[in-house]
Motif scaffolding. Structure first.
Motif, mmCIF file in Angstrom:
data_model
loop_
_atom_site.group_PDB
_atom_site.id
_atom_site.type_symbol
_atom_site.label_atom_id
_atom_site.label_comp_id
_atom_site.label_asym_id
_atom_site.label_seq_id
_atom_site.Cartn_x
_atom_site.Cartn_y
_atom_site.Cartn_z
ATOM 1 N N ILE A 218 -26.933 -3.892 25.169
ATOM 2 C CA ILE A 218 -26.661 -4.268 23.783
ATOM 3 C C ILE A 218 -25.307 -3.755 23.311
ATOM 4 C CG2 ILE A 218 -29.091 -4.481 23.170
ATOM 5 C CD1 ILE A 218 -28.993 -1.788 21.878
ATOM 6 N N PHE A 219 -24.636 -2.959 24.132
ATOM 7 C CA PHE A 219 -23.270 -2.515 23.860
ATOM 8 C C PHE A 219 -22.339 -3.021 24.949
ATOM 9 C CE2 PHE A 219 -25.211 0.529 20.998
ATOM 10 C CZ PHE A 219 -24.229 0.750 20.041
ATOM 11 N N THR A 220 -21.083 -3.252 24.601
ATOM 12 C CA THR A 220 -20.055 -3.621 25.566
ATOM 13 C C THR A 220 -18.883 -2.657 25.454
ATOM 14 O OG1 THR A 220 -20.637 -5.969 25.433
ATOM 15 C CG2 THR A 220 -18.453 -5.434 26.301
ATOM 16 N N CYS A 221 -18.465 -2.111 26.585
ATOM 17 C CA CYS A 221 -17.266 -1.271 26.591
ATOM 18 C C CYS A 221 -16.054 -2.196 26.539
ATOM 19 C CB CYS A 221 -17.233 -0.396 27.847
ATOM 20 S SG CYS A 221 -15.822 0.738 27.881
ATOM 21 N N ILE A 222 -15.247 -2.061 25.502
ATOM 22 C CA ILE A 222 -14.146 -3.009 25.290
ATOM 23 C C ILE A 222 -12.784 -2.447 25.671
ATOM 24 C CG2 ILE A 222 -15.334 -4.396 23.562
ATOM 25 C CD1 ILE A 222 -14.048 -2.778 21.382
ATOM 26 N N ASP A 223 -12.649 -1.137 25.762
ATOM 27 C CA ASP A 223 -11.411 -0.557 26.286
ATOM 28 C C ASP A 223 -11.605 0.929 26.550
ATOM 29 O OD1 ASP A 223 -10.738 1.048 23.924
ATOM 30 O OD2 ASP A 223 -10.105 -0.806 22.973
ATOM 31 N N THR A 224 -10.632 1.538 27.227
ATOM 32 C CA THR A 224 -10.681 2.972 27.542
ATOM 33 C C THR A 224 -9.315 3.600 27.276
ATOM 34 O OG1 THR A 224 -10.054 2.654 29.855
ATOM 35 C CG2 THR A 224 -12.420 2.646 29.349
ATOM 36 N N LYS A 225 -9.351 4.896 27.023
ATOM 37 C CA LYS A 225 -8.131 5.698 26.914
ATOM 38 C C LYS A 225 -8.344 6.990 27.689
ATOM 39 C CE LYS A 225 -6.473 4.273 22.317
ATOM 40 N NZ LYS A 225 -6.168 4.755 20.943
ATOM 41 N N VAL A 226 -7.278 7.520 28.268
ATOM 42 C CA VAL A 226 -7.357 8.786 28.987
ATOM 43 C C VAL A 226 -6.579 9.850 28.218
ATOM 44 C CG1 VAL A 226 -6.859 10.020 31.134
ATOM 45 C CG2 VAL A 226 -7.586 7.622 31.207
#
Length: 360
Positions: free
Chosen positions: A341-349
């Motif tokens: 029910i959730f989508t990971c849409i971007d990442t940051k390091v």
């Protein structure tokens, strides 16, 4: 005399005051130009609070068999268990006396003597035991009884809970999250590359370790309200690389907000004051246990009580639970039972540059 909306934490009492639409100055917390409640004109709040006072029996009228170590001062009970007032103890006593003086005949005595709660401490009496069986979340048991039992005696088939009552109480903490809301999840990375979005979800079942809301081998997506809270939750240390994923909710969902479990109003129309009183200690302890920080050497068995509560919530078709982060002052956490029910849409390091320790 006038009290005001700022004198109370309780939502129902604040609503009563706001509904009157009268503004002025408060004689108790000394707020200015706020919604006020004229005690001489209206007695509704006094009558509601009097229901609470009558739950407790004055020491001089208790039966001899009542255990003396269970006697308490009423002001301590009101301050520590009921979460009604937003006042210091002295001002709270003054306010209760003013509000209840017309409806409670021994208003001075109830604050001078100690009081006892017969329904909790005389459980052997048949009529009291029967009431607890029907209206208490843990029937005639304590939270400590349940914790000991699930850890050492019977893990999978407990008859401690009155499930109808537990479901009823939990229903007062339902919270709706809307499609498009964003939450965060972090993982410590070995380098600056971090992880791609497909690697930021919940661990697969064969790698899922035990957590507050899931047993070992059952996957659960843990999220936080903000990026900073994720750093606390994964115990990031100096010079760690932390990859933070931004997760967007795909649809409206209902969750149980366990962070509000100890803030349920005793004045909800469907809930009797006595019913609330016999459960308030257990509600406080569930709310504390679900959010308390776990130390490095704590046993996985310490998760069992909250895993049971979480599984019950899951069985009732809620999408997850919300609970406080005790490591972050402002953040909160989500445990979501179905990560789809959730989508990971971007990442940051990020690289952790320094830490600050508070200790005592």
């Amino acid at each position: 005399m006038k009290c005001c909306i700022n004198c109370f934490e309780d939502v129902e009492l604040k609503n009563i005051i706001e509904h009157l639409k009268e503004k002025g100055d408060c004689d108790f917390c000394h707020s200015h130009n706020v919604y006020v409640y004229d005690i001489e004109k209206d007695n509704k709040i006094g009558e509601l609070l009097t229901e609470i006072l009558y739950i407790y029996t004055l020491e001089d009228t208790l039966p001899r068999e009542f255990p003396t170590n269970k006697l308490e001062k009423l002001e301590d009970i009101l301050m520590n268990e009921w979460h009604i007032f937003n006042l210091d103890k002295t001002s709270m006593i003054k306010l209760v006396k003013e509000l209840c003086k017309k409806s409670y005949t021994r208003i001075d005595d109830v604050f001078e003597q100690k009081v006892g709660f017969k329904e909790l401490h005389l459980k052997h009496l048949k009529h009291i035991g029967l009431y607890l069986e029907n209206n208490a979340i843990l029937k005639t048991n304590t939270w400590e009884d349940f914790v000991e039992s699930i850890k050492t005696k019977n893990r999978f088939h407990t008859d401690f809970f009155n499930e109808n009552e537990l479901e009823k109480i939990l229903s007062y903490t339902v919270k709706t999250l809307k499609k498009g809301e964003v939450f965060y999840r972090a993982r410590i990375s070995k380098d600056k590359k971090g992880y791609n979005i497909t690697e930021m979800g919940a661990p697969p079942a064969n790698l899922a370790s035990a957590g507050r809301a899931n047993a070992e081998g059952i996957s659960c997506l843990y999220l936080a309200s903000d990026e900073k809270t994720t750093f606390y939750e994964i115990r990031a240390i100096a010079y760690d690389y932390v990859c933070v994923g931004r997760f967007e909710l795909n649809k409206d969902i209902e969750i149980i907000d366990l962070s509000s479990l100890d803030k349920i109003s005793p004045f909800i129309s469907e809930l009797e004051c006595m019913e609330y009183a016999i459960n308030v200690d257990i509600l406080n302890k569930i709310a504390y246990d679900i959010s308390r920080p776990m130390r490095r050497h704590d046993s996985k068995l310490d998760y069992l009580p909250t895993q049971y509560i979480s599984d019950f919530i899951k069985k009732k078709k809620y999408a997850g639970i919300m609970y406080k982060s005790t490591l972050s002052e402002t953040g909160y956490n989500l445990a979501i039972f179905d990560e789809s029910i959730f989508t990971c849409i971007d990442t940051k390091v990020y690289e952790v540059e320094s830490l600050s320790y508070d200790y005592k």
